[in-house]
Design a protein around this motif. Structure first.
Motif, PDB file in Angstrom:
ATOM      1  N   ARG A  70      51.839 -35.846   1.220  1.00 13.51           N
ATOM      2  CA  ARG A  70      53.010 -36.032   2.083  1.00 13.51           C
ATOM      3  C   ARG A  70      54.295 -35.709   1.317  1.00 13.51           C
ATOM      4  N   GLU A  71      54.376 -36.220   0.099  1.00  9.11           N
ATOM      5  CA  GLU A  71      55.566 -35.953  -0.735  1.00  9.11           C
ATOM      6  C   GLU A  71      55.694 -34.467  -1.071  1.00  9.11           C
ATOM      7  N   ALA A  72      54.563 -33.845  -1.378  1.00  6.66           N
ATOM      8  CA  ALA A  72      54.589 -32.415  -1.720  1.00  6.66           C
ATOM      9  C   ALA A  72      55.024 -31.560  -0.525  1.00  6.66           C
ATOM     10  N   PHE A  73      54.692 -32.029   0.677  1.00  6.38           N
ATOM     11  CA  PHE A  73      55.057 -31.289   1.893  1.00  6.38           C
ATOM     12  C   PHE A  73      56.513 -31.540   2.310  1.00  6.38           C
ATOM     13  N   ASP A  74      57.121 -32.566   1.757  1.00 10.97           N
ATOM     14  CA  ASP A  74      58.469 -32.964   2.172  1.00 10.97           C
ATOM     15  C   ASP A  74      59.507 -32.153   1.397  1.00 10.97           C
ATOM     16  N   VAL A  75      59.505 -30.848   1.619  1.00 12.64           N
ATOM     17  CA  VAL A  75      60.431 -29.942   0.932  1.00 12.64           C
ATOM     18  C   VAL A  75      61.162 -29.093   1.964  1.00 12.64           C
ATOM     19  N   ASP A  76      62.331 -28.603   1.569  1.00 13.37           N
ATOM     20  CA  ASP A  76      63.187 -27.878   2.506  1.00 13.37           C
ATOM     21  C   ASP A  76      62.889 -26.379   2.459  1.00 13.37           C
ATOM     22  N   VAL A  77      61.747 -26.003   3.008  1.00 14.53           N
ATOM     23  CA  VAL A  77      61.373 -24.581   3.115  1.00 14.53           C
ATOM     24  C   VAL A  77      60.873 -24.324   4.534  1.00 14.53           C
ATOM     25  N   ASP A  78      60.763 -23.030   4.896  1.00 13.56           N
ATOM     26  CA  ASP A  78      60.364 -22.678   6.267  1.00 13.56           C
ATOM     27  C   ASP A  78      58.870 -22.911   6.520  1.00 13.56           C
ATOM     28  N   HIS A  79      58.053 -22.503   5.556  1.00  9.14           N
ATOM     29  CA  HIS A  79      56.591 -22.570   5.730  1.00  9.14           C
ATOM     30  C   HIS A  79      55.959 -23.305   4.558  1.00  9.14           C
ATOM     31  N   ILE A  80      55.042 -24.209   4.859  1.00 13.03           N
ATOM     32  CA  ILE A  80      54.353 -24.985   3.816  1.00 13.03           C
ATOM     33  C   ILE A  80      52.843 -24.831   4.010  1.00 13.03           C
ATOM     34  N   TYR A  81      52.154 -24.558   2.904  1.00 13.31           N
ATOM     35  CA  TYR A  81      50.696 -24.400   2.955  1.00 13.31           C
ATOM     36  C   TYR A  81      50.074 -25.274   1.866  1.00 13.31           C
ATOM     37  N   ALA A  82      48.821 -25.672   2.099  1.00 13.88           N
ATOM     38  CA  ALA A  82      48.047 -26.316   1.035  1.00 13.88           C
ATOM     39  C   ALA A  82      46.720 -25.574   0.903  1.00 13.88           C
ATOM     40  N   VAL A  83      46.218 -25.516  -0.317  1.00 19.09           N
ATOM     41  CA  VAL A  83      44.889 -24.939  -0.584  1.00 19.09           C
ATOM     42  C   VAL A  83      44.112 -25.997  -1.351  1.00 19.09           C
ATOM     43  N   THR A  84      42.972 -26.398  -0.787  1.00 16.13           N
ATOM     44  CA  THR A  84      42.199 -27.468  -1.423  1.00 16.13           C
ATOM     45  C   THR A  84      40.786 -27.014  -1.772  1.00 16.13           C
ATOM     46  N   LEU A  85      40.192 -27.770  -2.661  1.00 18.41           N
ATOM     47  CA  LEU A  85      38.756 -27.680  -2.937  1.00 18.41           C
ATOM     48  C   LEU A  85      37.953 -27.665  -1.634  1.00 18.41           C
ATOM     49  N   SER A  86      36.798 -27.055  -1.656  1.00 16.00           N
ATOM     50  CA  SER A  86      35.902 -27.089  -0.494  1.00 16.00           C
ATOM     51  C   SER A  86      35.757 -28.511   0.049  1.00 16.00           C
ATOM     52  N   ALA A  87      35.923 -28.651   1.351  1.00 16.61           N
ATOM     53  CA  ALA A  87      35.774 -29.972   1.986  1.00 16.61           C
ATOM     54  C   ALA A  87      34.357 -30.515   1.829  1.00 16.61           C
ATOM     55  N   GLU A  88      33.397 -29.640   1.518  1.00 18.38           N
ATOM     56  CA  GLU A  88      32.015 -30.080   1.299  1.00 18.38           C
ATOM     57  C   GLU A  88      31.840 -30.719  -0.087  1.00 18.38           C
ATOM     58  N   LEU A  89      32.802 -30.493  -0.984  1.00 16.58           N
ATOM     59  CA  LEU A  89      32.665 -30.956  -2.368  1.00 16.58           C
ATOM     60  C   LEU A  89      33.635 -32.075  -2.735  1.00 16.58           C
ATOM     61  N   SER A  90      34.692 -32.255  -1.934  1.00 20.95           N
ATOM     62  CA  SER A  90      35.740 -33.200  -2.312  1.00 20.95           C
ATOM     63  C   SER A  90      36.453 -33.720  -1.071  1.00 20.95           C
ATOM     64  N   GLY A  91      37.111 -34.873  -1.232  1.00 19.82           N
ATOM     65  CA  GLY A  91      37.926 -35.435  -0.151  1.00 19.82           C
ATOM     66  C   GLY A  91      39.333 -34.874  -0.117  1.00 19.82           C
ATOM     67  N   SER A  92      39.650 -33.906  -0.976  1.00 18.23           N
ATOM     68  CA  SER A  92      41.012 -33.390  -1.091  1.00 18.23           C
ATOM     69  C   SER A  92      41.517 -32.780   0.216  1.00 18.23           C
ATOM     70  N   TYR A  93      40.659 -32.040   0.901  1.00 12.13           N
ATOM     71  CA  TYR A  93      41.060 -31.406   2.175  1.00 12.13           C
ATOM     72  C   TYR A  93      41.450 -32.459   3.212  1.00 12.13           C
ATOM     73  N   ASN A  94      40.605 -33.478   3.363  1.00 16.95           N
ATOM     74  CA  ASN A  94      40.921 -34.543   4.337  1.00 16.95           C
ATOM     75  C   ASN A  94      42.197 -35.275   3.958  1.00 16.95           C
ATOM     76  N   SER A  95      42.397 -35.484   2.663  1.00 18.53           N
ATOM     77  CA  SER A  95      43.593 -36.154   2.178  1.00 18.53           C
ATOM     78  C   SER A  95      44.843 -35.333   2.514  1.00 18.53           C
ATOM     79  N   ALA A  96      44.739 -34.024   2.325  1.00 21.83           N
ATOM     80  CA  ALA A  96      45.870 -33.132   2.636  1.00 21.83           C
ATOM     81  C   ALA A  96      46.173 -33.132   4.131  1.00 21.83           C
ATOM     82  N   GLN A  97      45.117 -33.164   4.955  1.00 26.66           N
ATOM     83  CA  GLN A  97      45.320 -33.214   6.412  1.00 26.66           C
ATOM     84  C   GLN A  97      46.032 -34.507   6.812  1.00 26.66           C
ATOM     85  N   LEU A  98      45.644 -35.617   6.197  1.00 24.66           N
ATOM     86  CA  LEU A  98      46.308 -36.899   6.482  1.00 24.66           C
ATOM     87  C   LEU A  98      47.765 -36.859   6.039  1.00 24.66           C
ATOM     88  N   GLY A  99      48.002 -36.262   4.856  1.00 24.04           N
ATOM     89  CA  GLY A  99      49.373 -36.117   4.359  1.00 24.04           C
ATOM     90  C   GLY A  99      50.223 -35.274   5.296  1.00 24.04           C
TER      91      GLY A  99
END
Length: 279
Positions: A70-99
């Motif tokens: 959430r904090e990483a996404f809270d920036v003053d730019v036009d487009h924000i993207y995240a790239v995470t580890l495979s959702a099959e291998l880690s909870g990072s993707y779900n965490s990013a979606q919640l953020g």
């Protein structure tokens, strides 16, 4: 248009990516017994690998919290993207979606998209670079998302591990199988599936034979190599990575090829001597 790409720390960043100001890392943490390692610029690969080798227990990892994203996404730019580890291998993707959902509740006008890399390590690096390439062409947000999702669908990740201990400790390889593999010096050739899980393609006796087999699979599976960037990450084995790079250059006419050291999470899974390739 201004943009920001948040890459979880399993994805290694090149020096140019770090200097551009367009990329930030969301750090995972690793734990070996009682000691915590943060996967950021303080990460000490040598100390970490020594700790893993000395411990009978499996190293554990924790993904960034939704609040970190959430904090990483809270920036003053036009487009924000995240790239995470495979959702099959880690909870990072779900965490990013919640953020993402947390920040959109506060600022619904923000344009944010989270990419499930269906890969890891250097695969994430190439996806982040693809986002930058699309943004620099001035593409609309939705067009960037579509093009990068297509890129992910075509990407392949391959790896050969010198040391199977982490896979054994975390239950992905039985004790007997690990013992037999170590005794006979058998090294599996592994790859990602389209869903982002891991499969064994082949195996060979000795690391060099396994690397040769991996190179042959890469040559066979890569269509239009002249349009592709290939990336290699290695865990504490630069000479081995260079040898693989030269073998690939002999057999393929690639657009570009580069080599990086594994960061923390990739070091945990690849272990000492591991080679990971994405294209």
């Amino acid at each position: 248009m201004s943009f920001k790409v948040v890459v979880d720390s399993c994805g290694e960043l090149t020096r140019e990516m770090k200097e551009s100001g367009n990329f930030v890392t969301a750090s995972l943490t690793m734990q070996v017994d009682e000691e915590i390692f943060v996967d950021d610029e303080t990460f000490d690969q040598k100390k970490f690998l020594e700790k893993i080798a000395q411990s009978p227990n499996c190293p554990k990892s924790s993904c960034p919290s939704p609040d970190v994203y959430r904090e990483a996404f809270d920036v003053d730019v036009d487009h924000i993207y995240a790239v995470t580890l495979s959702a099959e291998l880690s909870g990072s993707y779900n965490s990013a979606q919640l953020g993402k959902n947390l920040i959109l509740e506060e600022k619904p006008e923000k344009k944010i998209y989270v990419f499930n890399s269906r890969s890891a390590s250097i695969g994430e690096t190439l996806i982040a670079m693809k986002i930058q390439e699309c943004e620099e062409k001035g593409m609309e947000f939705e067009a960037v998302v579509e093009q990068v999702e297509n890129y992910i669908a075509e990407q392949n990740t391959f790896f050969v591990l010198e040391n199977l201990e982490t896979l054994r400790k975390n239950g992905r390889l039985s004790n007997l199988k690990a013992f037999v593999a170590n005794a006979l010096k058998i090294k599996p050739v592994m790859a990602s599936t389209p869903e982002g899980t891991i499969i064994q393609l082949d195996q060979a006796r000795g690391i060099n034979k396994a690397l040769v087999k991996m190179v042959n699979y890469i040559v066979e599976k890569t269509e239009h190599p002249e349009e592709k960037i290939l990336a290699i990450s290695h865990c504490n084995c630069p000479d081995r990575a260079q040898m693989v790079k030269e073998a690939l250059q002999e057999k393929m006419n690639l657009k570009e090829i580069f080599v990086l050291d594994t960061a923390g999470i990739s070091s945990m899974y690849a272990n000492d001597g591991g080679i990971i390739i994405a294209v």
